[in-house]
Motif scaffolding. Structure first.
Motif, mmCIF file in Angstrom:
data_model
loop_
_atom_site.group_PDB
_atom_site.id
_atom_site.type_symbol
_atom_site.label_atom_id
_atom_site.label_comp_id
_atom_site.label_asym_id
_atom_site.label_seq_id
_atom_site.Cartn_x
_atom_site.Cartn_y
_atom_site.Cartn_z
ATOM 1 N N MET A 1 44.824 45.202 25.181
ATOM 2 C CA MET A 1 45.586 44.582 26.253
ATOM 3 C C MET A 1 45.802 43.108 25.915
ATOM 4 O O MET A 1 44.865 42.403 25.584
ATOM 5 C CB MET A 1 44.826 44.716 27.572
ATOM 6 C CG MET A 1 45.566 44.142 28.744
ATOM 7 S SD MET A 1 44.967 44.760 30.293
ATOM 8 C CE MET A 1 44.024 43.383 30.837
ATOM 9 N N GLN A 2 47.028 42.663 25.992
ATOM 10 C CA GLN A 2 47.352 41.291 25.628
ATOM 11 C C GLN A 2 47.598 40.400 26.838
ATOM 12 O O GLN A 2 47.718 39.199 26.693
ATOM 13 C CB GLN A 2 48.569 41.277 24.713
ATOM 14 C CG GLN A 2 48.303 41.953 23.380
ATOM 15 C CD GLN A 2 49.531 41.957 22.500
ATOM 16 O OE1 GLN A 2 50.558 41.419 22.850
ATOM 17 N NE2 GLN A 2 49.423 42.597 21.360
ATOM 18 N N ILE A 3 47.694 40.991 28.009
ATOM 19 C CA ILE A 3 47.899 40.164 29.202
ATOM 20 C C ILE A 3 46.537 39.720 29.711
ATOM 21 O O ILE A 3 45.641 40.514 29.888
ATOM 22 C CB ILE A 3 48.660 40.942 30.302
ATOM 23 C CG1 ILE A 3 50.089 41.162 29.865
ATOM 24 C CG2 ILE A 3 48.604 40.218 31.624
ATOM 25 C CD1 ILE A 3 50.952 41.871 30.869
ATOM 26 N N GLY A 4 46.388 38.460 29.912
ATOM 27 C CA GLY A 4 45.140 37.884 30.411
ATOM 28 C C GLY A 4 45.429 36.451 30.764
ATOM 29 O O GLY A 4 46.108 36.168 31.751
ATOM 30 N N GLN A 68 45.903 45.809 40.553
ATOM 31 C CA GLN A 68 45.874 45.841 39.091
ATOM 32 C C GLN A 68 45.421 44.517 38.482
ATOM 33 O O GLN A 68 45.348 44.391 37.268
ATOM 34 C CB GLN A 68 47.258 46.201 38.536
ATOM 35 C CG GLN A 68 47.667 47.618 38.817
ATOM 36 C CD GLN A 68 49.021 47.924 38.193
ATOM 37 O OE1 GLN A 68 49.820 47.033 37.963
ATOM 38 N NE2 GLN A 68 49.273 49.181 37.920
ATOM 39 N N MET A 69 45.117 43.531 39.299
ATOM 40 C CA MET A 69 44.707 42.229 38.774
ATOM 41 C C MET A 69 43.301 42.253 38.176
ATOM 42 O O MET A 69 42.993 41.464 37.284
ATOM 43 C CB MET A 69 44.774 41.151 39.857
ATOM 44 C CG MET A 69 46.158 40.617 40.126
ATOM 45 S SD MET A 69 46.970 39.893 38.686
ATOM 46 C CE MET A 69 46.009 38.420 38.402
ATOM 47 N N PHE A 70 42.440 43.132 38.648
ATOM 48 C CA PHE A 70 41.055 43.131 38.178
ATOM 49 C C PHE A 70 40.957 43.228 36.655
ATOM 50 O O PHE A 70 40.284 42.396 36.028
ATOM 51 C CB PHE A 70 40.246 44.241 38.855
ATOM 52 C CG PHE A 70 38.793 44.189 38.522
ATOM 53 C CD1 PHE A 70 37.980 43.195 39.046
ATOM 54 C CD2 PHE A 70 38.240 45.112 37.652
ATOM 55 C CE1 PHE A 70 36.638 43.133 38.717
ATOM 56 C CE2 PHE A 70 36.900 45.055 37.320
ATOM 57 C CZ PHE A 70 36.089 44.065 37.857
ATOM 58 N N PRO A 71 41.638 44.176 35.987
ATOM 59 C CA PRO A 71 41.536 44.198 34.518
ATOM 60 C C PRO A 71 42.129 42.948 33.865
ATOM 61 O O PRO A 71 41.665 42.508 32.813
ATOM 62 C CB PRO A 71 42.314 45.442 34.095
ATOM 63 C CG PRO A 71 42.866 46.055 35.319
ATOM 64 C CD PRO A 71 42.383 45.298 36.505
ATOM 65 N N ALA A 76 41.176 37.895 30.979
ATOM 66 C CA ALA A 76 41.251 36.431 30.933
ATOM 67 C C ALA A 76 39.864 35.817 30.753
ATOM 68 O O ALA A 76 39.695 34.870 29.972
ATOM 69 C CB ALA A 76 41.921 35.894 32.203
ATOM 70 N N ILE A 77 38.877 36.347 31.443
ATOM 71 C CA ILE A 77 37.502 35.848 31.308
ATOM 72 C C ILE A 77 36.995 36.090 29.889
ATOM 73 O O ILE A 77 36.360 35.214 29.287
ATOM 74 C CB ILE A 77 36.572 36.494 32.355
ATOM 75 C CG1 ILE A 77 36.941 35.992 33.754
ATOM 76 C CG2 ILE A 77 35.107 36.217 32.037
ATOM 77 C CD1 ILE A 77 36.294 36.767 34.881
ATOM 78 N N GLN A 78 37.299 37.264 29.335
ATOM 79 C CA GLN A 78 36.891 37.557 27.960
ATOM 80 C C GLN A 78 37.553 36.579 26.984
ATOM 81 O O GLN A 78 36.903 36.087 26.054
ATOM 82 C CB GLN A 78 37.254 38.995 27.588
ATOM 83 C CG GLN A 78 36.428 40.028 28.304
ATOM 84 C CD GLN A 78 36.956 41.441 28.116
ATOM 85 O OE1 GLN A 78 38.108 41.656 27.755
ATOM 86 N NE2 GLN A 78 36.096 42.414 28.375
#
Length: 118
Positions: A1-4, A68-71, A76-78
């Protein structure tokens, strides 16, 4: 996943007061995102086609489903954690370099002092 972080950095939280669209909440102050702005923030991001958080009804009213924001938050945190760990390593390397340089300077001072005392 590239969105963060790419998405998170584009978002603009806002404070607002509910209007007539949701009659049970009229006049209640809240915080969140404008669905139109959120939709714009998604535009052009990799994998944004998998995110269905913004919908538009027949009247043209936008709504935002944040489930869907949780993932995205987790991603983002990662990403931030990877940056933090990289910076911590760089800081440790710089501290080590400074300590080595300080020792070299002290060695030079000691040599100069020894030469002067001869």
């Amino acid at each position: 996943m590239q969105i963060g972080l790419n998405l998170i950095k584009k978002l603009t939280p806002v404070a607002y007061t509910w209007d007539s669209r949701d009659s049970s909440r009229v006049g209640i102050n809240d915080i969140g995102f404008l669905a139109q702005d959120f939709n714009g923030a998604l535009y052009g991001l990799p994998q944004s086609e998998y995110i269905n958080m913004v919908s538009i009804n027949e009247q043209g009213d936008y709504s935002l489903n944040l489930s869907q924001m949780f993932p995205i938050y987790v991603k983002a945190i990662q990403e931030q954690q990877a940056i933090i760990e990289s910076q911590a390593t760089e800081i440790d390397d710089l501290k080590s370099t400074i300590q080595t340089q300080q020792q070299q300077i002290q060695d030079l001072i000691n040599r100069i002092t020894a030469i002067e005392n001869q």
